[in-house]
Design an enzyme around this catalytic site. Structure first.
Site, short mmCIF file in Angstrom:
data_model
loop_
_atom_site.label_atom_id
_atom_site.label_comp_id
_atom_site.label_asym_id
_atom_site.label_seq_id
_atom_site.Cartn_x
_atom_site.Cartn_y
_atom_site.Cartn_z
CE1 TYR A 45 -0.92 -25.13 29.21
CE2 TYR A 45 -3.06 -24.34 28.48
CZ TYR A 45 -2.22 -25.38 28.82
OH TYR A 45 -2.67 -26.68 28.76
CG PHE B 42 -9.31 -34.12 29.58
CD1 PHE B 42 -9.68 -33.16 28.65
CD2 PHE B 42 -9.59 -35.45 29.31
CE1 PHE B 42 -10.32 -33.51 27.47
CE2 PHE B 42 -10.22 -35.81 28.13
CZ PHE B 42 -10.58 -34.86 27.21
P1 NAD Z 1 0.07 -33.53 34.47
O1 NAD Z 1 0.73 -32.49 35.30
O2 NAD Z 1 -0.76 -34.59 35.12
O3 NAD Z 1 1.18 -34.29 33.57
C1 NAD Z 1 2.20 -33.60 32.93
C2 NAD Z 1 3.47 -34.41 33.03
O4 NAD Z 1 4.51 -33.70 32.34
C3 NAD Z 1 3.96 -34.60 34.49
O5 NAD Z 1 4.23 -35.97 34.74
C4 NAD Z 1 5.23 -33.76 34.55
O6 NAD Z 1 6.20 -34.29 35.45
C5 NAD Z 1 5.69 -33.80 33.10
N1 NAD Z 1 6.60 -32.70 32.79
C6 NAD Z 1 6.47 -31.38 33.10
N2 NAD Z 1 7.54 -30.69 32.68
C7 NAD Z 1 8.37 -31.59 32.08
C8 NAD Z 1 9.65 -31.47 31.47
N3 NAD Z 1 10.30 -30.30 31.40
N4 NAD Z 1 10.21 -32.59 30.94
C9 NAD Z 1 9.56 -33.80 31.03
N5 NAD Z 1 8.37 -33.96 31.63
C10 NAD Z 1 7.77 -32.87 32.14
O7 NAD Z 1 -0.79 -32.73 33.39
P2 NAD Z 1 -1.85 -33.21 32.28
O8 NAD Z 1 -3.13 -32.57 32.63
O9 NAD Z 1 -1.80 -34.65 32.04
O10 NAD Z 1 -1.28 -32.43 31.01
C11 NAD Z 1 -0.67 -33.08 29.92
C12 NAD Z 1 -0.67 -32.14 28.73
O11 NAD Z 1 -2.03 -31.87 28.38
C13 NAD Z 1 -0.02 -30.78 29.02
O12 NAD Z 1 0.68 -30.37 27.85
C14 NAD Z 1 -1.21 -29.88 29.25
O13 NAD Z 1 -0.91 -28.54 28.91
C15 NAD Z 1 -2.21 -30.47 28.28
N6 NAD Z 1 -3.60 -30.14 28.58
C16 NAD Z 1 -4.19 -30.56 29.75
C17 NAD Z 1 -5.51 -30.21 29.99
C18 NAD Z 1 -6.24 -30.65 31.22
O14 NAD Z 1 -7.36 -30.21 31.43
N7 NAD Z 1 -5.67 -31.49 32.07
C19 NAD Z 1 -6.21 -29.45 29.06
C20 NAD Z 1 -5.59 -29.05 27.89
C21 NAD Z 1 -4.28 -29.40 27.66
#
Ligand code: NAD
Length: 255
Positions: A161, A194
């Site tokens: 990651y 988040f």
């Molecule tokens: P989430 O799982 O709620 O949303 C991610 C979305 O991406 C989902 O709807 C999923 O279906 C979609 N997805 C996954 N693989 C895919 C693919 N191959 N093609 C198209 N869509 C795809 O997660 P989130 O927490 O909203 O995360 C969003 C981004 O933020 C991610 O890149 C995650 O790494 C990053 N992030 C999240 C956090 C956190 O604390 N939530 C922290 C740092 C970074």
């Protein structure tokens, strides 16, 4: 760039979490939004709630991405905003019980988070480059990527990651430089922790303990706070080529 009525935006991963919050924020500001996601049910439901569009796109598949851009542009015109929010997690150590890290897992995380973001950004920029500038600065587009604080303080088990997110950090400045003469800005947000569906499955106790690690405010971030920053990046034309931590000053410990 002003978010005017009908300004076209595409959000990958727009069906859930941070991407969903961005879609709500931009749509609320008048933009036309198109969601790229593999989650068809959630994506369609949100698109219809917002009066936007949904296209089933797998960001690991270049043909799916290309068809997604064709469909989005046919539906709402050339986008001037692209937000990369599609992403996955996954934990495994470099060596675990004597065995090396599973290659398929490493490959899937890099393909989705890093290569997927790059493919979407470059294809969006190629379309933006053909469009007329939208303001006196000659601006044609804004691309926002989502990294993570794991790019800087990756924890034990986060080698795949963190590699994927470190790659997004690394591509931000050269991409902004590549696209500067076309009037396209590139900014990356590196979120801390988040409260999205990615984390909602954790018990209240674990959520509270994660929140307590944040110096201030001592809680998990809300997706709308991420969306606010995305909107500010779009609206403030001096933001370019930068990675912005949005994390309440957290610095992740090794575990
Ligand atoms: P989430 O799982 O709620 O949303 C991610 C979305 O991406 C989902 O709807 C999923 O279906 C979609 N997805 C996954 N693989 C895919 C693919 N191959 N093609 C198209 N869509 C795809 O997660 P989130 O927490 O909203 O995360 C969003 C981004 O933020 C991610 O890149 C995650 O790494 C990053 N992030 C999240 C956090 C956190 O604390 N939530 C922290 C740092 C970074």
């Amino acid at each position: 760039m002003k978010i005017e009525k009908g300004r076209a935006a595409i959000i990958s991963g727009g069906a859930s979490g941070l991407g969903e919050a961005v879609a709500r924020e931009l749509s609320g500001a008048g933009a036309s939004v198109c969601l790229f996601d593999i989650n068809e049910d959630k994506g369609k439901a949100l698109a219809s709630e917002l009066g936007g569009h949904f296209v089933k796109v797998d960001v690991c598949d270049v043909l799916s991405i290309e068809s997604g851009f064709d469909q989005a542009r046919a539906a709402q015109g050339q986008e001037h905003i692209f937000v990369n929010c599609a992403g996955i997690g996954g934990a495994s150590k470099t060596v675990s019980k004597g065995a090396p890290h599973d290659f398929a897992l490493y490959d899937r995380i890099i393909r989705t988070n890093l290569i997927g973001s790059f493919l979407c950004a470059s294809r969006s920029a190629a379309g933006m480059a053909q469009s007329e500038p939208v303001n006196e600065d000659g601006e044609r587009g804004v691309i926002i990527n989502t990294a993570s604080v794991a790019a800087f303080d990756g924890q034990i088990g986060q080698v795949a990651y963190s590699s994927s997110k470190g790659g997004i950090v690394g591509m931000t400045l050269p991409m902004a430089r590549d696209l500067a003469s076309l009037g396209i800005r590139v900014v990356t947000i590196a979120p801390g922790i988040f409260l999205t569906p990615l984390l909602a499955g954790l018990s209240d106790e674990i959520q509270a303990s994660l929140g307590a690690q944040v110096p201030f405010p001592q809680r998990l971030g809300r997706p709308d706070e991420y969306a606010q920053l995305a909107r500010q990046i779009i609206e403030n034309s001096m933001l370019n080529g930068e990675v912005i931590r949005l994390d309440g000053a957290i610095r992740m410990a090794p575990r």
